[in-house]
Write an enzyme that holds these catalytic residues in place. Structure first.
Site, mmCIF file in Angstrom:
data_model
loop_
_atom_site.group_PDB
_atom_site.id
_atom_site.type_symbol
_atom_site.label_atom_id
_atom_site.label_comp_id
_atom_site.label_asym_id
_atom_site.label_seq_id
_atom_site.Cartn_x
_atom_site.Cartn_y
_atom_site.Cartn_z
ATOM 1 N N ILE A 267 12.070 1.501 -11.106
ATOM 2 C CA ILE A 267 11.557 1.610 -12.488
ATOM 3 C C ILE A 267 10.990 3.018 -12.607
ATOM 4 C CG2 ILE A 267 10.037 0.566 -14.195
ATOM 5 C CD1 ILE A 267 11.936 -1.488 -13.063
ATOM 6 N N GLU B 159 0.176 -7.593 -9.037
ATOM 7 C CA GLU B 159 0.509 -6.241 -9.490
ATOM 8 C C GLU B 159 1.801 -6.257 -10.295
ATOM 9 O OE1 GLU B 159 0.546 -3.773 -6.005
ATOM 10 O OE2 GLU B 159 -1.623 -3.459 -6.107
ATOM 11 N N GLY C 172 0.821 -1.219 0.000
ATOM 12 C CA GLY C 172 0.000 0.000 0.000
ATOM 13 C C GLY C 172 0.847 1.259 0.000
ATOM 14 N N GLY C 173 2.055 1.152 -0.544
ATOM 15 C CA GLY C 173 2.854 2.373 -0.715
ATOM 16 C C GLY C 173 3.539 2.836 0.549
ATOM 17 N N HIS D 36 1.175 1.221 -13.626
ATOM 18 C CA HIS D 36 0.887 0.185 -12.611
ATOM 19 C C HIS D 36 -0.312 -0.614 -13.128
ATOM 20 C CE1 HIS D 36 0.179 -1.003 -8.221
ATOM 21 N NE2 HIS D 36 -0.779 -1.585 -8.910
ATOM 22 N N VAL E 87 -9.856 -2.738 -3.182
ATOM 23 C CA VAL E 87 -10.794 -1.608 -3.227
ATOM 24 C C VAL E 87 -11.394 -1.492 -4.630
ATOM 25 C CG1 VAL E 87 -10.947 0.919 -3.108
ATOM 26 C CG2 VAL E 87 -9.529 -0.335 -1.462
ATOM 27 N N ARG F 4 -6.013 -10.630 -1.189
ATOM 28 C CA ARG F 4 -7.316 -10.177 -0.654
ATOM 29 C C ARG F 4 -8.142 -9.605 -1.796
ATOM 30 N NH1 ARG F 4 -4.430 -5.943 -1.144
ATOM 31 N NH2 ARG F 4 -4.205 -3.991 -0.669
ATOM 32 N N GLU G 139 15.665 -2.803 -4.485
ATOM 33 C CA GLU G 139 15.488 -3.267 -5.880
ATOM 34 C C GLU G 139 15.633 -2.062 -6.806
ATOM 35 O OE1 GLU G 139 10.612 -3.082 -6.150
ATOM 36 O OE2 GLU G 139 11.579 -4.991 -5.709
#
Lengths: 137, 74, 455
Positions: free
Chosen positions: C203, C275, C164-165, C208, C295, C292, C200
């Site tokens: 990019i 993702e 979630g960022g 996204h 949203v 899960r 990592e």
């Protein structure tokens, strides 16, 4: 003015919608007051369901609420006497009841000295967080 | 090809079919502002399966330019 | 078959789950904190149990309260929704051990995929492309610098158990490494109680793209196409679209197949999302898997006509997915705008308060998922998202025009929302052209600020 007349007046006042009445008759002064339940048309359908448990008149005293979701037990086990009954004197720290949650028995301690005014729940009933269990005054 | 372009204009911008001529100017005659132009280019791209770059879109003045552009890409 | 579900969540997702459960004749039990006493999900559910005080850690994150509530009301399953405990492997295990069904994947899978580093290794083994980066968890700064140099800056420091960022920092060059490394670790500790981080390759300004996948307990796996979630502000999604406009056909094919591969490799047995990051050259990389419901799942439901919550519940009741991949047809376009109670002129600060008056738009192709109603309170304790506005159209442009109309009709008085911001966005050229990447939103906000629209 004889007492029956006064009683009649009071009775009439009780049934009426008026909230205040002052009456003078000779040396007798009578002033009556009550709050009239203001009834208004509920225009907007309030989407809230009524409180499940009817809100009885809160006895003076502090509510001891459940800190857990679980099952209420008034005694340590089925055979023994309940920890407290209405009218008992309790001191801060005395055990009032047990809330069983996830197989763990949690003793609920009295938060203050005082008398047990009311027990709002029966043995073995399930409780939710914040539910009023016992009132101490 | 003109008919197809005209139908696309009618569909996309809700214009009157017969108000559209080859020589009508997009901005003055048809009232296509920059936002509508972007939307029109999207419709033209899907309708005629072509790619229209920003520069090409900016260079279009009249309906005829649109027809020529699409023919050049077909 | 599951007969009674406790929904361990609140707000719009709780309402959304209760609705599907009712349609399936399944009884519902809502849980709520004292701040949510009058919440819509509490009123819609068949039963409700108060589980704690307003702070999430005392209520919606209180595993024991939730499981106890489920047991004492005779539920046979718990649906975690999203956020809160939905990706907590410990919770999923506990639910199972108490003889209840956890509506989601097996807790072992949650555990594996919850750790970003373990997930990466599984994807590499499955042949799914991952972002170049170091495998192990970085504990020593010097070692981290070495690995970073090998990778070549810019790099990202990311929380292993984050998402979630949150718990992530960009490092442009070596002398920034230490400060960013420490910041990422402390944010990860604060958000996820675990400060493991790895690094990592960064990019630059990717798109996204995420793929909706569904697996059952019999090894069947299908996908329900992709979503474009590139419109993000500080890694928080604000607008999502399905399908991804102008995505090259072959890239899309490969991405969908890789999503299936990833699912099969992990033995994933529920509804989930893979993702990916798509860079300008057309290469894409696995980013993370969300174990899960998400949203933005409604936009996938709109273009495929599939009820994902119903599928989730059926799978959790040990049913096979009765849909073959060929049955899943994708038609039209859908866009979702997340309406948050936030003030775009105060740097999107959350705005708790009371909604005095609310008007919801409607009409063909408009779906609203929300728990708000006239006169309800928006409490400061939880997420500021109050309503999801979803538009469906035959073409993307029709969908955009429909969303503009709906945004124009939406009225929420008493609380400041970001509705106006969405309205501007849907009129911007870059958005209409549909080629924007994850940097567009913040640039657009800056642009609006500069020309005075947002002071």
């Amino acid at each position: 003015m004889d007492t029956n007349k006064i009683k009649a007046i009071i009775q009439m006042f009780e049934e009426s919608q008026i909230s205040k009445l002052d009456l003078q008759d000779g040396d007798l002064k009578l002033s009556l007051e009550k709050n009239v339940e203001v009834v208004y048309e509920n225009i907007k359908k309030e989407i809230t369901i009524e409180e499940k448990t009817i809100e009885e008149k809160e006895p003076i005293g502090n509510a001891v609420t459940s800190p857990l979701v679980g099952t209420y037990y008034s005694a340590s086990d089925a055979t023994s006497k309940p920890f407290v009954q209405v009218g008992d004197q309790v001191k801060m720290g005395d055990t009032l009841c047990i809330i069983e949650a996830m197989k763990v028995m949690n003793e609920l301690k009295a938060p203050q000295d005082g008398t047990v005014l009311n027990i709002h729940i029966e043995n073995g009933q399930t409780v939710e967080f914040g539910q009023t269990l016992i009132t101490i005054g | 090809m003109f008919e197809q372009v005209r139908d696309a204009l009618v569909e996309s911008l809700n214009l009157e079919g017969d108000a559209i001529a080859l020589t009508s100017s997009l901005k003055e005659d048809l009232g296509i502002d920059s936002l509508a132009a972007v939307e029109l280019s999207l419709d033209l791209e899907t309708e005629f399966d072509v790619e229209i770059t920003d520069e090409e879109l900016a260079s279009l003045v009249s309906v005829e330019d649109i027809v020529k552009l699409i023919e050049s890409k077909k | 078959m599951i007969k009674k579900i406790l929904i361990a969540n609140r707000g719009e997702i709780a309402v959304r789950i209760i609705r599907t459960a009712k349609e399936m004749n399944i009884e519902t039990v809502a849980v709520y904190s004292t701040a949510d006493k009058k919440a819509l999900h509490v009123q819609l559910a068949d039963e409700s149990v108060c589980i704690g005080s307003p702070l999430a850690k005392d209520s919606y994150l209180n595993m024991f309260s939730i499981i106890q509530a489920a047991c004492q009301t005779g539920c046979d399953a718990i649906h975690p929704g999203f956020g809160f405990l939905s990706e907590n492997a410990e919770f999923a295990r506990l639910v199972q051990e108490c003889g209840l069904i956890f509506i989601g994947p097996n807790y072992k899978i949650i555990e594996k995929l919850g750790n970003k580093n373990v997930a990466r290794e599984m994807m590499i083994a499955a042949g799914v492309p991952v972002i170049p980066g170091s495998k192990d968890i970085i504990t020593d700064i010097e070692k981290g610098k070495e690995d970073a140099k090998k990778l070549g800056y810019p790099i990202m420091v990311k929380a292993s158990n984050g998402g979630g960022g949150r718990g992530m920092r960009v490092v442009e060059n070596e002398n920034e490494f230490e400060t960013m490394f420490r910041q990422a670790k402390s944010e990860a500790k604060a958000c996820f109680g675990d400060d493991d981080v790895y690094i990592e390759k960064l990019i630059r300004n990717p798109k996204h793209i995420e793929v909706q996948v569904v697996g059952d307990q019999f090894g069947n796996v299908i996908h329900l196409f992709e979503r474009d979630c590139s419109f993000q502000r500080r890694n928080q999604k604000m607008i999502e679209e399905a399908p991804c406009f102008k995505l090259d056909k072959t890239i899309r094919e490969n991405m969908l197949n890789d999503a299936i591969k990833a699912c099969q490799a992990t033995g994933y047995d529920s509804v989930g999302t893979i993702e990916f990051l798509l860079d300008q050259s057309g290469a894409y990389y696995f980013m993370e898997m969300n174990t899960r419901i998400q949203v933005e799942h409604p936009i996938t439901e709109m273009i495929t006509g599939v009820d994902l919550i119903k599928l989730q519940i059926k799978i959790a009741s040990h049913n096979k997915i009765n849909l073959k991949q060929s049955d899943i047809q994708q038609k039209g376009y859908a866009i979702e705008c997340r309406i948050n109670a936030e003030d775009i002129e105060k740097d999107f600060a959350p705005q708790p308060g009371r909604i005095d008056f609310m008007h919801i738009p409607g009409g063909r192709g408009i779906r609203i998922d929300s728990a708000m109603y006239n006169g309800c309170e928006i409490s400061p304790y939880y997420d500021s998202m109050i309503l999801k506005l979803i538009a469906y159209g035959d073409t993307r442009l029709e969908c955009i025009k429909k969303m503009r109309r709906a945004l124009g009709e939406l009225i929420i008085d008493g609380v400041t929302t970001n509705t106006k911001f969405h309205y501007y966005t849907l009129h911007s050229k870059e958005f209409i052209e549909g080629l924007y990447d994850t940097s567009f939103c913040e640039n657009f906000i800056k642009e609006l600020k500069d020309n005075g629209t947002l002071i």
